[in-house]
Write a protein that holds these residues in place. Structure first.
Motif, PDB file in Angstrom:
ATOM      1  N   SER A  31      48.334  24.619  47.340  1.00  0.00           N
ATOM      2  CA  SER A  31      49.615  25.238  47.708  1.00  0.00           C
ATOM      3  C   SER A  31      50.162  26.121  46.590  1.00  0.00           C
ATOM      4  O   SER A  31      51.027  26.969  46.829  1.00  0.00           O
ATOM      5  CB  SER A  31      50.629  24.144  48.044  1.00  0.00           C
ATOM      6  N   THR A  32      49.657  25.955  45.361  1.00  0.00           N
ATOM      7  CA  THR A  32      50.163  26.760  44.242  1.00  0.00           C
ATOM      8  C   THR A  32      49.461  28.120  44.157  1.00  0.00           C
ATOM      9  O   THR A  32      49.721  28.894  43.245  1.00  0.00           O
ATOM     10  CB  THR A  32      49.959  26.006  42.912  1.00  0.00           C
ATOM     11  N   LEU A  33      48.565  28.383  45.124  1.00  0.00           N
ATOM     12  CA  LEU A  33      47.828  29.655  45.117  1.00  0.00           C
ATOM     13  C   LEU A  33      48.474  30.665  46.067  1.00  0.00           C
ATOM     14  O   LEU A  33      48.738  30.347  47.231  1.00  0.00           O
ATOM     15  CB  LEU A  33      46.379  29.407  45.557  1.00  0.00           C
ATOM     16  N   VAL A  34      48.740  31.885  45.556  1.00  0.00           N
ATOM     17  CA  VAL A  34      49.224  32.968  46.415  1.00  0.00           C
ATOM     18  C   VAL A  34      48.023  33.854  46.733  1.00  0.00           C
ATOM     19  O   VAL A  34      47.346  34.329  45.815  1.00  0.00           O
ATOM     20  CB  VAL A  34      50.301  33.813  45.684  1.00  0.00           C
ATOM     21  N   SER A  35      47.731  34.038  48.020  1.00  0.00           N
ATOM     22  CA  SER A  35      46.560  34.845  48.390  1.00  0.00           C
ATOM     23  C   SER A  35      46.982  36.074  49.172  1.00  0.00           C
ATOM     24  O   SER A  35      47.743  35.965  50.134  1.00  0.00           O
ATOM     25  CB  SER A  35      45.612  34.028  49.277  1.00  0.00           C
ATOM     26  N   ASN A  36      46.486  37.233  48.745  1.00  0.00           N
ATOM     27  CA  ASN A  36      46.754  38.490  49.470  1.00  0.00           C
ATOM     28  C   ASN A  36      45.471  39.286  49.616  1.00  0.00           C
ATOM     29  O   ASN A  36      44.501  39.012  48.920  1.00  0.00           O
ATOM     30  CB  ASN A  36      47.739  39.374  48.674  1.00  0.00           C
ATOM     31  N   TYR A  37      45.513  40.258  50.507  1.00  0.00           N
ATOM     32  CA  TYR A  37      44.382  41.179  50.594  1.00  0.00           C
ATOM     33  C   TYR A  37      44.903  42.603  50.550  1.00  0.00           C
ATOM     34  O   TYR A  37      46.103  42.854  50.738  1.00  0.00           O
ATOM     35  CB  TYR A  37      43.589  40.941  51.888  1.00  0.00           C
ATOM     36  N   LEU A  38      43.999  43.547  50.274  1.00  0.00           N
ATOM     37  CA  LEU A  38      44.343  44.971  50.353  1.00  0.00           C
ATOM     38  C   LEU A  38      43.345  45.603  51.292  1.00  0.00           C
ATOM     39  O   LEU A  38      42.128  45.494  51.047  1.00  0.00           O
ATOM     40  CB  LEU A  38      44.190  45.662  48.994  1.00  0.00           C
ATOM     41  N   PHE A  39      43.801  46.223  52.349  1.00  0.00           N
ATOM     42  CA  PHE A  39      42.894  46.914  53.258  1.00  0.00           C
ATOM     43  C   PHE A  39      42.851  48.383  52.838  1.00  0.00           C
ATOM     44  O   PHE A  39      43.860  49.083  52.887  1.00  0.00           O
ATOM     45  CB  PHE A  39      43.370  46.749  54.708  1.00  0.00           C
ATOM     46  N   ILE A  40      41.700  48.830  52.377  1.00  0.00           N
ATOM     47  CA  ILE A  40      41.624  50.162  51.745  1.00  0.00           C
ATOM     48  C   ILE A  40      40.369  50.919  52.211  1.00  0.00           C
ATOM     49  O   ILE A  40      39.389  50.298  52.624  1.00  0.00           O
ATOM     50  CB  ILE A  40      41.598  50.016  50.201  1.00  0.00           C
ATOM     51  N   HIS A  79      46.922  33.567  41.556  1.00  0.00           N
ATOM     52  CA  HIS A  79      46.967  34.625  42.555  1.00  0.00           C
ATOM     53  C   HIS A  79      45.534  35.020  42.925  1.00  0.00           C
ATOM     54  O   HIS A  79      44.697  35.156  42.040  1.00  0.00           O
ATOM     55  CB  HIS A  79      47.693  35.837  41.935  1.00  0.00           C
ATOM     56  N   ALA A  80      45.259  35.152  44.210  1.00  0.00           N
ATOM     57  CA  ALA A  80      43.943  35.634  44.644  1.00  0.00           C
ATOM     58  C   ALA A  80      44.123  36.913  45.436  1.00  0.00           C
ATOM     59  O   ALA A  80      44.979  36.974  46.320  1.00  0.00           O
ATOM     60  CB  ALA A  80      43.250  34.590  45.503  1.00  0.00           C
ATOM     61  N   LEU A  81      43.341  37.940  45.091  1.00  0.00           N
ATOM     62  CA  LEU A  81      43.446  39.229  45.777  1.00  0.00           C
ATOM     63  C   LEU A  81      42.078  39.640  46.270  1.00  0.00           C
ATOM     64  O   LEU A  81      41.114  39.642  45.502  1.00  0.00           O
ATOM     65  CB  LEU A  81      43.953  40.286  44.789  1.00  0.00           C
ATOM     66  N   SER A  82      41.987  39.973  47.551  1.00  0.00           N
ATOM     67  CA  SER A  82      40.700  40.365  48.112  1.00  0.00           C
ATOM     68  C   SER A  82      40.747  41.810  48.564  1.00  0.00           C
ATOM     69  O   SER A  82      41.669  42.206  49.289  1.00  0.00           O
ATOM     70  CB  SER A  82      40.363  39.478  49.309  1.00  0.00           C
ATOM     71  N   ILE A  83      39.762  42.586  48.126  1.00  0.00           N
ATOM     72  CA  ILE A  83      39.678  43.982  48.558  1.00  0.00           C
ATOM     73  C   ILE A  83      38.847  44.035  49.837  1.00  0.00           C
ATOM     74  O   ILE A  83      37.705  43.585  49.863  1.00  0.00           O
ATOM     75  CB  ILE A  83      39.049  44.854  47.448  1.00  0.00           C
ATOM     76  N   ARG A  95      35.510  30.478  45.120  1.00  0.00           N
ATOM     77  CA  ARG A  95      35.888  31.567  44.207  1.00  0.00           C
ATOM     78  C   ARG A  95      37.377  31.507  43.862  1.00  0.00           C
ATOM     79  O   ARG A  95      37.762  31.514  42.701  1.00  0.00           O
ATOM     80  CB  ARG A  95      35.616  32.919  44.869  1.00  0.00           C
ATOM     81  N   VAL A  96      38.238  31.475  44.896  1.00  0.00           N
ATOM     82  CA  VAL A  96      39.679  31.525  44.612  1.00  0.00           C
ATOM     83  C   VAL A  96      40.142  30.248  43.912  1.00  0.00           C
ATOM     84  O   VAL A  96      41.181  30.235  43.245  1.00  0.00           O
ATOM     85  CB  VAL A  96      40.534  31.832  45.868  1.00  0.00           C
ATOM     86  N   ASP A 120      44.787  33.408  35.613  1.00  0.00           N
ATOM     87  CA  ASP A 120      45.970  33.769  36.394  1.00  0.00           C
ATOM     88  C   ASP A 120      45.604  34.333  37.753  1.00  0.00           C
ATOM     89  O   ASP A 120      46.371  34.233  38.703  1.00  0.00           O
ATOM     90  CB  ASP A 120      46.786  34.843  35.645  1.00  0.00           C
ATOM     91  N   CYS A 121      44.433  34.983  37.816  1.00  0.00           N
ATOM     92  CA  CYS A 121      44.164  35.772  39.009  1.00  0.00           C
ATOM     93  C   CYS A 121      42.667  35.863  39.293  1.00  0.00           C
ATOM     94  O   CYS A 121      41.860  35.976  38.375  1.00  0.00           O
ATOM     95  CB  CYS A 121      44.755  37.159  38.709  1.00  0.00           C
ATOM     96  N   VAL A 122      42.310  35.775  40.571  1.00  0.00           N
ATOM     97  CA  VAL A 122      40.927  36.019  40.996  1.00  0.00           C
ATOM     98  C   VAL A 122      40.941  37.252  41.882  1.00  0.00           C
ATOM     99  O   VAL A 122      41.753  37.340  42.814  1.00  0.00           O
ATOM    100  CB  VAL A 122      40.365  34.812  41.781  1.00  0.00           C
ATOM    101  N   ILE A 123      40.089  38.235  41.565  1.00  0.00           N
ATOM    102  CA  ILE A 123      39.990  39.418  42.431  1.00  0.00           C
ATOM    103  C   ILE A 123      38.616  39.418  43.091  1.00  0.00           C
ATOM    104  O   ILE A 123      37.589  39.355  42.411  1.00  0.00           O
ATOM    105  CB  ILE A 123      40.191  40.731  41.636  1.00  0.00           C
ATOM    106  N   ASN A 124      38.600  39.461  44.416  1.00  0.00           N
ATOM    107  CA  ASN A 124      37.341  39.647  45.129  1.00  0.00           C
ATOM    108  C   ASN A 124      37.122  41.143  45.269  1.00  0.00           C
ATOM    109  O   ASN A 124      37.610  41.767  46.209  1.00  0.00           O
ATOM    110  CB  ASN A 124      37.393  38.985  46.508  1.00  0.00           C
TER     111      ASN A 124
END
Ligand SMILES: Nc1ncnc2c1ncn2[C@@H]1O[C@H](COP(=O)(O)OP(=O)(O)OP(=O)(O)O)[C@@H](O)[C@H]1O
Length: 490
Positions: A275-284, A401-405, A389-390, A372-376
């Motif tokens: 629950s302490t993980l914030v996950s977002n994605y970027l659609f690009i 924070h996890a961010l997926s491209i 991974r995250v 602090d952060c994992v970027i896919n």
């Protein structure tokens, strides 16, 4: 400091006064004749944690002592800053102390290592003997980390631990085995080599076998090696399987030859992140992938990050790209020598570089504080790998924070990942104009990275080159050797 009765391992079992540990009654009752099929069906259920038990339905705070752990091991926990057992430790330790086979499932970073290490160390104190326990892990870095955890938890009891990793000198490892360690931590390929070739090394009297990241060890790639290893182990032993994601395939669990296993599941759903993980994605758009990626790295400038890519060459290229743009990046992948891999990891752990660019060789189990952060950069091929991974961030109650491209080519896999997570993630908010400010500099850095990559590929295999020269060799292909099984997970 409180005074505690310390016990140490004696190699003469009769020298240790045997005291039967009184483990508290487990809350999960074993029930009648559990079978492997029961464990399998249970393991795939979404279940509530079984720690809720007081009148208000709140978890009663427990200590390691309450779980039946002896003073010397409680003190080791205390020194490591483990004030209270985590949920998986609360559930698994009493059952393990009762001599049961266990399938343990809990989120990434939730303390699974100590959940299996403490009961093993306690059993070792009761009946000391060399080659008491074997722990198998799918990657070399993870195996090295598990051995460190055993050494830390066993620091007050004279524990001897040996580490058998692919890519390092067999002779040194054979010497370590000659010193009769209590615990052997290994990657599968190298362990099998020792079992077949190292004179005098036998696991015939082994009492405990642990498979960490068990679903990965039991899958199609590792399975056949595991089957060979299990033929060298006695049938009379305890077996523990631990992972954040567990296969529910009967065949793969049967491979582990468990006996009446109990499943301990403290995850609330099959694929869950903390629950302490914030996950977002970027659609690009794919064509601007590097520009968006550098924009993200700039947004998180100064933070500690792990960037995951799909291939060895892409890992190397991204690390060069980041360095060209003045960011402290270091690559980690199976195309590096083993000493370069361990060196990269220790530089990152020590904070000498704040960005680790890695293939999935770093996806499972690695416990690096304060990521602090994992970027896919590239999406993983399956949802299980996404979870692992995250899980390199937001560990042990910390935030992350996890961010997926996600590009137009990744929609199918992204939909599958979201479906497995059972939730729709939110898109990371950005202004396109702010991203495009980086475009010209990124294009220049891309040109530089292309040239450097060409040189690295031309030099591959030459003395002193960065990349190993195993071009084109596939897993299991003649000459690649089973030792390479754990060399590259990506
Ligand atoms: N009882 C505890 N109290 C505080 N910290 C703990 C406790 N138990 C373990 N830890 C710490 O929590 C971190 C994560 O533990 P560990 O690496 O065992 O997690 P894990 O569940 O195996 O994760 P993964 O699924 O990613 O392999 C480690 O740094 C460990 O030292």
């Amino acid at each position: 400091m409180s005074s505690v009765k310390r016990r140490k391992i004696s190699d003469n079992p009769s020298a240790v006064k045997k005291k039967k540990t009184e483990a508290p009654k487990p809350k999960m009752t074993p029930g009648p004749e559990p079978r492997i099929e029961d464990a399998v069906s249970e393991a795939s259920d979404a279940e509530e944690s079984t720690t809720l038990d007081n009148e208000n339905g709140e978890a009663a705070p427990k200590t390691f002592k309450d779980l039946g752990i002896v003073d010397s091991l409680c003190e080791a926990c205390d020194r490591l800053g483990y004030k209270q057992p985590t949920a998986i430790q609360q559930e698994a330790i009493p059952l393990a102390l009762q001599d049961r086979d266990i399938i343990g499932i809990a989120e990434t970073g939730s303390g699974k290592t100590a959940a299996f290490a403490l009961p093993i160390l306690q059993a070792l104190l009761d009946k000391p003997q060399p080659l008491f326990a074997l722990v198998l892990a799918p990657t070399r870095e993870l195996a090295a980390q598990i051995a460190q955890s055993f050494e830390a938890l066993g620091s007050l009891i004279n524990l001897r631990c040996a580490l058998l990793l692919g890519g390092l000198d067999m002779v040194q490892q054979a010497i370590a085995l000659g010193k009769k360690p209590h615990v052997v931590v290994a990657t599968p390929g190298r362990l099998l080599d020792h079992l077949e070739k190292t004179k005098g090394f036998s696991l015939r009297n082994l009492r405990y076998c642990v498979m960490d990241e068990a679903d990965r060890l039991l899958d199609m790639d590792f399975g056949p090696i595991l089957e060979k290893i299990l033929k060298f182990l006695p049938r009379e032993r305890r077996t523990f399987l631990f992972s954040a994601t567990m296969s529910s395939k009967v065949e793969s669990l049967q491979r582990a030859s468990l006996r009446d296993p109990l499943k301990v599941n403290v995850s609330t759903s099959k694929y869950q992140t903390v629950s302490t993980l914030v996950s977002n994605y970027l659609f690009i758009p794919h064509i601007h992938k590097d520009t968006y990626f550098i924009y993200l790295c700039n947004e998180f400038a100064g933070k500690t990050m792990i960037v995951f890519t799909r291939t060895v060459l892409e890992t190397q290229r991204i690390a060069i790209l980041l360095r060209t743009l003045g960011m402290g990046a270091i690559p980690l992948h199976g195309g590096l020598s083993q000493s370069a891999r361990l060196g990269a990891l220790s530089k990152f752990r020590a904070g000498a570089r704040n960005i680790l660019v890695a293939t999935d060789v770093a996806a499972r189990g690695l416990d690096i504080p304060n990521v602090d952060c994992v970027i896919n950069y590239d999406l993983p091929q399956d949802s299980k790998t996404y979870i692992h991974r995250v899980g390199r961030t937001a560990r042990a109650g910390k935030s992350g924070h996890a961010l997926s491209i996600v590009t137009q080519y990744d929609l199918e896999i992204w939909t599958r990942i979201e479906a497995a997570l059972g939730t729709k993630l939110t898109e990371y908010a950005y202004e396109k104009d702010e991203v495009m400010v980086f475009k010209a500099r990124v294009e220049e850095a891309q040109r530089h990275a292309r040239n450097e990559m060409k040189n690295l590929i031309d030099d591959r295999g030459k003395k002193g080159s960065v990349l190993k020269g195993h071009r084109g060799k596939k897993r299991g292909a003649p000459g690649s050797g089973r030792d390479n099984m754990d060399a590259e997970e990506g």
